[in-house]
Design a protein around this motif. Structure first.
Motif, PDB file in Angstrom:
ATOM      1  N   ALA A   1       0.830  -1.213   0.000  1.00  0.00           N
ATOM      2  CA  ALA A   1       0.000   0.000   0.000  1.00  0.00           C
ATOM      3  C   ALA A   1       0.861   1.259   0.000  1.00  0.00           C
ATOM      4  O   ALA A   1       0.632   2.195  -0.777  1.00  0.00           O
ATOM      5  N   VAL A   2       1.881   1.295   0.876  1.00  0.00           N
ATOM      6  CA  VAL A   2       2.708   2.496   0.954  1.00  0.00           C
ATOM      7  C   VAL A   2       3.617   2.612  -0.266  1.00  0.00           C
ATOM      8  O   VAL A   2       3.827   3.719  -0.802  1.00  0.00           O
ATOM      9  N   LEU A   3       4.133   1.498  -0.772  1.00  0.00           N
ATOM     10  CA  LEU A   3       4.989   1.570  -1.955  1.00  0.00           C
ATOM     11  C   LEU A   3       4.194   2.000  -3.186  1.00  0.00           C
ATOM     12  O   LEU A   3       4.720   2.714  -4.044  1.00  0.00           O
ATOM     13  N   ASN A   4       2.941   1.599  -3.267  1.00  0.00           N
ATOM     14  CA  ASN A   4       2.100   2.034  -4.384  1.00  0.00           C
ATOM     15  C   ASN A   4       1.868   3.546  -4.330  1.00  0.00           C
ATOM     16  O   ASN A   4       1.823   4.214  -5.376  1.00  0.00           O
ATOM     17  N   LYS A   5       1.708   4.086  -3.136  1.00  0.00           N
ATOM     18  CA  LYS A   5       1.547   5.539  -2.991  1.00  0.00           C
ATOM     19  C   LYS A   5       2.812   6.273  -3.456  1.00  0.00           C
ATOM     20  O   LYS A   5       2.745   7.275  -4.181  1.00  0.00           O
ATOM     21  N   LEU A   6       3.960   5.784  -3.018  1.00  0.00           N
ATOM     22  CA  LEU A   6       5.218   6.418  -3.427  1.00  0.00           C
ATOM     23  C   LEU A   6       5.448   6.285  -4.925  1.00  0.00           C
ATOM     24  O   LEU A   6       5.961   7.217  -5.571  1.00  0.00           O
ATOM     25  N   ASP A   7       5.071   5.162  -5.487  1.00  0.00           N
ATOM     26  CA  ASP A   7       5.200   4.960  -6.930  1.00  0.00           C
ATOM     27  C   ASP A   7       4.312   5.944  -7.684  1.00  0.00           C
ATOM     28  O   ASP A   7       4.727   6.529  -8.692  1.00  0.00           O
ATOM     29  N   PHE A   8       3.101   6.157  -7.185  1.00  0.00           N
ATOM     30  CA  PHE A   8       2.167   7.109  -7.810  1.00  0.00           C
ATOM     31  C   PHE A   8       2.759   8.517  -7.821  1.00  0.00           C
ATOM     32  O   PHE A   8       2.722   9.222  -8.838  1.00  0.00           O
ATOM     33  N   ILE A   9       3.316   8.939  -6.676  1.00  0.00           N
ATOM     34  CA  ILE A   9       3.887  10.284  -6.592  1.00  0.00           C
ATOM     35  C   ILE A   9       5.090  10.409  -7.523  1.00  0.00           C
ATOM     36  O   ILE A   9       5.266  11.416  -8.214  1.00  0.00           O
ATOM     37  N   ALA A  10       5.935   9.371  -7.557  1.00  0.00           N
ATOM     38  CA  ALA A  10       7.124   9.409  -8.418  1.00  0.00           C
ATOM     39  C   ALA A  10       6.747   9.469  -9.896  1.00  0.00           C
ATOM     40  O   ALA A  10       7.402  10.160 -10.686  1.00  0.00           O
ATOM     41  N   LYS A  11       5.692   8.779 -10.297  1.00  0.00           N
ATOM     42  CA  LYS A  11       5.258   8.788 -11.698  1.00  0.00           C
ATOM     43  C   LYS A  11       4.758  10.161 -12.127  1.00  0.00           C
ATOM     44  O   LYS A  11       4.813  10.500 -13.310  1.00  0.00           O
ATOM     45  N   ASN A  12       4.264  10.939 -11.167  1.00  0.00           N
ATOM     46  CA  ASN A  12       3.649  12.232 -11.493  1.00  0.00           C
ATOM     47  C   ASN A  12       4.538  13.433 -11.163  1.00  0.00           C
ATOM     48  O   ASN A  12       4.073  14.566 -11.222  1.00  0.00           O
ATOM     49  N   ASN A  13       5.811  13.164 -10.822  1.00  0.00           N
ATOM     50  CA  ASN A  13       6.727  14.240 -10.475  1.00  0.00           C
ATOM     51  C   ASN A  13       8.139  13.915 -10.946  1.00  0.00           C
ATOM     52  O   ASN A  13       8.479  12.755 -11.184  1.00  0.00           O
ATOM     53  N   ASP A  14       8.951  14.959 -11.055  1.00  0.00           N
ATOM     54  CA  ASP A  14      10.350  14.769 -11.446  1.00  0.00           C
ATOM     55  C   ASP A  14      11.216  14.397 -10.252  1.00  0.00           C
ATOM     56  O   ASP A  14      12.253  13.747 -10.407  1.00  0.00           O
ATOM     57  N   TYR A  15      10.795  14.831  -9.049  1.00  0.00           N
ATOM     58  CA  TYR A  15      11.495  14.500  -7.808  1.00  0.00           C
ATOM     59  C   TYR A  15      10.455  14.218  -6.733  1.00  0.00           C
ATOM     60  O   TYR A  15       9.334  14.726  -6.784  1.00  0.00           O
ATOM     61  N   VAL A  16      10.860  13.418  -5.750  1.00  0.00           N
ATOM     62  CA  VAL A  16      10.017  13.169  -4.578  1.00  0.00           C
ATOM     63  C   VAL A  16      10.868  13.458  -3.341  1.00  0.00           C
ATOM     64  O   VAL A  16      11.904  12.818  -3.136  1.00  0.00           O
ATOM     65  N   VAL A  17      10.440  14.422  -2.542  1.00  0.00           N
ATOM     66  CA  VAL A  17      11.164  14.813  -1.335  1.00  0.00           C
ATOM     67  C   VAL A  17      10.388  14.310  -0.120  1.00  0.00           C
ATOM     68  O   VAL A  17       9.184  14.563   0.007  1.00  0.00           O
ATOM     69  N   ILE A  18      11.095  13.601   0.773  1.00  0.00           N
ATOM     70  CA  ILE A  18      10.464  13.006   1.953  1.00  0.00           C
ATOM     71  C   ILE A  18      11.191  13.488   3.209  1.00  0.00           C
ATOM     72  O   ILE A  18      12.304  13.039   3.491  1.00  0.00           O
ATOM     73  N   PRO A  19      10.595  14.414   3.955  1.00  0.00           N
ATOM     74  CA  PRO A  19      11.261  14.948   5.164  1.00  0.00           C
ATOM     75  C   PRO A  19      11.056  14.062   6.399  1.00  0.00           C
ATOM     76  O   PRO A  19      10.374  14.437   7.339  1.00  0.00           O
ATOM     77  N   GLY A  20      11.630  12.890   6.396  1.00  0.00           N
ATOM     78  CA  GLY A  20      11.685  12.072   7.595  1.00  0.00           C
ATOM     79  C   GLY A  20      10.725  10.914   7.688  1.00  0.00           C
ATOM     80  O   GLY A  20       9.626  10.926   7.140  1.00  0.00           O
ATOM     81  N   ASP A  21      11.206   9.891   8.389  1.00  0.00           N
ATOM     82  CA  ASP A  21      10.485   8.647   8.645  1.00  0.00           C
ATOM     83  C   ASP A  21      10.046   7.953   7.361  1.00  0.00           C
ATOM     84  O   ASP A  21       8.870   7.620   7.179  1.00  0.00           O
ATOM     85  N   LEU A  22      11.030   7.751   6.491  1.00  0.00           N
ATOM     86  CA  LEU A  22      10.777   6.888   5.340  1.00  0.00           C
ATOM     87  C   LEU A  22      10.415   5.499   5.833  1.00  0.00           C
ATOM     88  O   LEU A  22       9.474   4.873   5.339  1.00  0.00           O
ATOM     89  N   PHE A  23      11.157   5.012   6.828  1.00  0.00           N
ATOM     90  CA  PHE A  23      10.909   3.682   7.395  1.00  0.00           C
ATOM     91  C   PHE A  23      10.278   3.793   8.775  1.00  0.00           C
ATOM     92  O   PHE A  23      10.410   4.808   9.469  1.00  0.00           O
TER      93      PHE A  23
END
Length: 226
Positions: free
Chosen positions: A26-48
């Protein structure tokens, strides 16, 4: 011009006590969606969700990030680190993932086109955060806002006014809030990318991220459609 997707607190793990579905997918699908629709994905903390994860989790995350190689930029949060120690990265999953080159791990400041970012770690250190006198930079903080009992992990509204960043994105607290105008700064607390808490607000809320234009710094709240 680049499109930058900003999301907070994914808390990647294979299972979670609050979830009955396949949380990892579920969470990887969300990140994949954001990456497909942007040139960069910035995550300010707690990736894991924890600092040390299984080989299976590492493989799944590496596979996704390598698919979008060069897009993911992460600043570490308290869950990513062992005892909140930046010097023990070799003991963490996030440190190992950064070594593969599948993502960039940032600790202080970085730039994407015209967008200049300053990083604040969970234990706030105002001496390492310069004032943005020109009001044209973005502050990424894995910090609470005026949390009683956690002052070292919190910004006050007055501190953010004085720092004067054009945009301030705060994570660490998973609940989403309305945007606030603090002097010339816009404070954005979008909440966690995932529903990992049992509070009532989490059952119905929509999941979204922010998309930032790297040249104009104009931004828009975007839903995660899956």
């Amino acid at each position: 011009m680049s499109k930058i997707g900003i999301c907070i607190d994914p808390h990647i793990t294979d299972r979670h006590r609050c979830r009955k579905d396949n949380f990892l997918d579920a969470v990887l699908n969300k990140l994949d969606f954001i990456a497909k629709n942007n040139d960069y994905v910035v995550i300010p903390g707690d990736l894991f969700h924890t600092s040390s994860n299984t080989n299976f989790i590492f493989y799944k995350v590496y596979k996704l990030f390598d698919k979008h190689k060069g897009k993911f930029i992460v600043t570490p949060g308290n869950h990513d680190l062992l005892h909140n120690n930046l010097h023990d990265l070799e003991r963490t999953t996030i440190g190992s993932l950064a070594l593969t080159g599948a993502m960039h791990l940032e600790f202080n400041n970085f730039k994407i086109d015209n967008a200049e970012f300053q990083v604040s770690h969970v234990m706030k250190d105002l001496s390492k955060i310069p004032v943005d006198s020109a009001n044209h930079k973005i502050l990424l903080g894995h910090n609470y806002l005026e949390m009683k009992g956690a002052e070292k992990e919190s910004f006050t509204r007055n501190e953010l006014r004085e720092l004067n960043y054009k945009l301030v994105f705060l994570g660490h607290e998973h609940k989403p809030y309305e945007e606030e105008l603090l002097g010339e700064s816009i404070l954005i607390r979008m909440g966690s990318l995932t529903r990992i808490d049992t509070q009532a607000y989490n059952k119905e809320r929509k999941i979204y991220y922010y998309q930032l234009d790297s040249e104009t710094l104009e931004y828009e709240q975007k839903p995660v459609h899956l």
